[in-house]
Design an enzyme around this catalytic site. Structure first.
Site, mmCIF file in Angstrom:
data_model
loop_
_atom_site.group_PDB
_atom_site.id
_atom_site.type_symbol
_atom_site.label_atom_id
_atom_site.label_comp_id
_atom_site.label_asym_id
_atom_site.label_seq_id
_atom_site.Cartn_x
_atom_site.Cartn_y
_atom_site.Cartn_z
ATOM 1 N N GLN A 115 0.829 -1.200 0.000
ATOM 2 C CA GLN A 115 0.000 0.000 0.000
ATOM 3 C C GLN A 115 0.863 1.249 0.000
ATOM 4 O O GLN A 115 1.602 1.514 0.940
ATOM 5 C CB GLN A 115 -0.919 0.036 1.222
ATOM 6 C CG GLN A 115 -1.770 1.294 1.221
ATOM 7 C CD GLN A 115 -2.776 1.333 2.332
ATOM 8 O OE1 GLN A 115 -3.128 0.299 2.895
ATOM 9 N NE2 GLN A 115 -3.245 2.517 2.661
ATOM 10 N N CYS A 121 -6.625 1.752 2.497
ATOM 11 C CA CYS A 121 -6.540 0.403 3.074
ATOM 12 C C CYS A 121 -7.850 -0.365 2.942
ATOM 13 O O CYS A 121 -7.838 -1.587 2.761
ATOM 14 C CB CYS A 121 -6.053 0.440 4.518
ATOM 15 S SG CYS A 121 -7.019 1.458 5.645
ATOM 16 N N ASP A 210 -1.924 -7.290 4.560
ATOM 17 C CA ASP A 210 -1.881 -5.908 5.024
ATOM 18 C C ASP A 210 -0.815 -5.201 4.195
ATOM 19 O O ASP A 210 0.377 -5.463 4.346
ATOM 20 C CB ASP A 210 -1.520 -5.889 6.515
ATOM 21 C CG ASP A 210 -1.404 -4.485 7.085
ATOM 22 O OD1 ASP A 210 -1.373 -3.517 6.310
ATOM 23 O OD2 ASP A 210 -1.330 -4.361 8.323
#
Length: 256
Positions: A115, A121, A210
């Site tokens: 990211q 997110c 993540d």
């Protein structure tokens, strides 16, 4: 598990800080309006970018077996929105160091992107969920997400993350859904303390995806069914390290 907005301090530069000065300069200028953490908003984005409407996200009301039983069967991905507390940060730092020492196996079929886009997110958690379930849900290759996945096939998580910043159709879909939520959409540059991630299954293992981490995390084989296994992972990695933190919101991707 109540509704929380997705605006994340982790999204505002933690990953970018580890990249080259050229990437830093570019990505610090790229911020998207955060997605609200509720099924209406996430489904709006998912359907716009290619998810067939026979599939969708539904709320999860807790981690206990009786609450998990309220989720329709056949869950193939889970999103988690959590508060970024000091206790969670310490736990995750220890986890990173342990994996760097011990190593881990990663399925070659796993789709994972870093990211670099600020406040994206929630969008990336949705992309991770759909990308790793594309065959199961029947994601069309001609859809906006299908085209993006084809463009990043074989590329590194870093390259895939950079290319997301250039994916205009995904950006437009995300922005349209962000401003249509139940609460007022914040500015694209808003900075608070919640973060959105996804859990998927690849090769019989549960992966935590993540984009702000150094790498995807393999939490080991699914034991029993996927949803119950994810609940145990969330309890061990997010609830137990910070038991006083009740700011969790979860959704499951299921067939309607």
């Amino acid at each position: 598990m109540g509704q929380v907005m997705d605006h994340c301090a982790m999204c505002s530069g933690e990953t970018v800080a580890n990249e080259s000065s050229e990437v830093q300069a570019k990505m610090r200028r790229v911020c998207w309006v955060p997605l609200e953490s509720n099924p209406e908003v996430l489904n709006g984005f998912a359907w716009k970018v290619g998810l067939p409407k026979t599939w969708g996200f539904v709320d999860m009301y807790g981690l206990d077996p009786e609450l998990l039983s309220m989720v329709p069967p056949g869950c193939c991905a889970v999103t988690l929105l959590f508060q970024c507390s000091p206790a969670i940060a310490r736990f995750k730092e220890g986890q990173r160091k342990r994996i760097e020492v011990e190593g881990q196996k990663i399925s070659p079929d796993l789709v994972y992107l870093k990211q670099y886009v600020g406040n994206a997110c929630g969008t990336i958690a949705c992309i991770h969920s759909l990308a790793n379930s594309a065959e199961l849900v029947g994601l069309p290759s001609s859809s906006p997400l299908g085209r993006y996945l084809a463009s990043v096939a074989g590329k590194s998580p870093e390259s895939a993350g950079e290319m997301l910043a250039e994916a205009a159709d995904l950006h437009q879909a995300s922005e349209a859904c962000a401003v249509g939520g139940q609460t007022s959409a914040p500015a694209a540059t808003a900075r608070v303390d919640h973060h959105f991630i996804a859990f998927v299954e690849r090769g019989g293992c549960i992966y935590e995806l993540d984009g702000c981490k150094a790498f995807a995390v393999n939490h080991g084989p699914v034991k029993g069914d996927f949803l119950s296994s994810v609940a145990q992972v969330v309890k061990a990695n997010f609830v137990d390290p910070d038991p006083d933190n009740v700011h969790l919101n979860m959704m499951a991707l299921v067939q309607n």
